[in-house]
Design an enzyme around this catalytic site. Sequence first.
Site, PDB file in Angstrom:
ATOM      1  N   HIS A 173      -2.488  -9.291   3.661  1.00 34.88           N
ATOM      2  CA  HIS A 173      -1.305  -8.428   3.801  1.00 34.88           C
ATOM      3  C   HIS A 173      -0.314  -9.142   4.706  1.00 34.88           C
ATOM      4  O   HIS A 173      -0.250  -8.886   5.905  1.00 34.88           O
ATOM      5  CB  HIS A 173      -1.741  -7.080   4.387  1.00 34.88           C
ATOM      6  CG  HIS A 173      -0.713  -5.997   4.245  1.00 34.88           C
ATOM      7  ND1 HIS A 173      -0.297  -5.525   3.018  1.00 34.88           N
ATOM      8  CD2 HIS A 173      -0.029  -5.291   5.183  1.00 34.88           C
ATOM      9  CE1 HIS A 173       0.593  -4.575   3.201  1.00 34.88           C
ATOM     10  NE2 HIS A 173       0.775  -4.416   4.509  1.00 34.88           N
ATOM     11  N   SER A 222       5.571  -3.808   2.726  1.00 40.86           N
ATOM     12  CA  SER A 222       4.571  -2.756   2.867  1.00 40.86           C
ATOM     13  C   SER A 222       5.244  -1.375   2.780  1.00 40.86           C
ATOM     14  O   SER A 222       5.851  -1.061   1.761  1.00 40.86           O
ATOM     15  CB  SER A 222       3.790  -2.959   4.166  1.00 40.86           C
ATOM     16  OG  SER A 222       2.602  -2.193   4.181  1.00 40.86           O
ATOM     17  N   ASP A 242      -5.229  -8.748  -0.502  1.00 40.60           N
ATOM     18  CA  ASP A 242      -4.647  -7.747   0.399  1.00 40.60           C
ATOM     19  C   ASP A 242      -5.628  -6.594   0.616  1.00 40.60           C
ATOM     20  O   ASP A 242      -5.951  -5.866  -0.322  1.00 40.60           O
ATOM     21  CB  ASP A 242      -3.343  -7.218  -0.197  1.00 40.60           C
ATOM     22  CG  ASP A 242      -2.522  -6.385   0.780  1.00 40.60           C
ATOM     23  OD1 ASP A 242      -3.111  -5.727   1.654  1.00 40.60           O
ATOM     24  OD2 ASP A 242      -1.289  -6.396   0.664  1.00 40.60           O
TER      25      ASP A 242
END
Length: 228
Positions: free
Chosen positions: A208, A123, A177
């Site tokens: 995610h 991320s 996601d």
Amino acid sequence: MTTSSASAVLETVEQETGPEPQWSVLWLHGLGADGHDFAPLVPELVRPGWPALRFVFPHAPVRAVTINNGVRMRAWYDIVGMDFPTRADSAGIEESIVQVEALIAREQARGIAADRLLLAGFSQGGAITLAAGLRRQVPLAGLIALSTYLPGAAQAKAHLAQAATAQPVFMAHGTGDPVIPLVHADQSARVLGELGFDVQWHRYPMAHQVCAEEIRDLGDWMARRFAL
């Protein structure tokens, strides 16, 4: 597992898979997490026959995050809005790149050459991995970018160092996601390929997060790096 600190570098969590590590994996966590977040993944990822590895998981600095109502948390940069081309705080990204370079320099001082160091991130951490990788004058062994995207992808060529494209890239993303929609990751992988990077691009039916199939594919990719 040990926690270490030094005045010039971020505090880190470290794991070594054997004595006198021959390689290092520098792994950057996501927004609001810390260096402990991915440490439990090490035994799932590491395979018999691999060289001794040092995993280094730094803690990002604590800063106010605009998109989260200014709440202070560990973050590699501020997120100022929802528009992906402009959401990432460029000054924060540059600061984090400097901090990552300091960690790379520390690994080199401990005997790990750049071509035996993998830079990984999830991320926000993955965004810094890609941004830092673009600027590398001395190539690393590879870049691992999970559930992330390249900030400022449209301007990426302006930041590209001549030697950077020698770094192979493993990118993986969840098709569902909700935090970083797949389209932005897909665009980033395409831009990196157009710039000349060897990108191995994977999609998985997940949100995610990471999944077992992804870790297996990453392990295959890492095994090829160690075999070179």
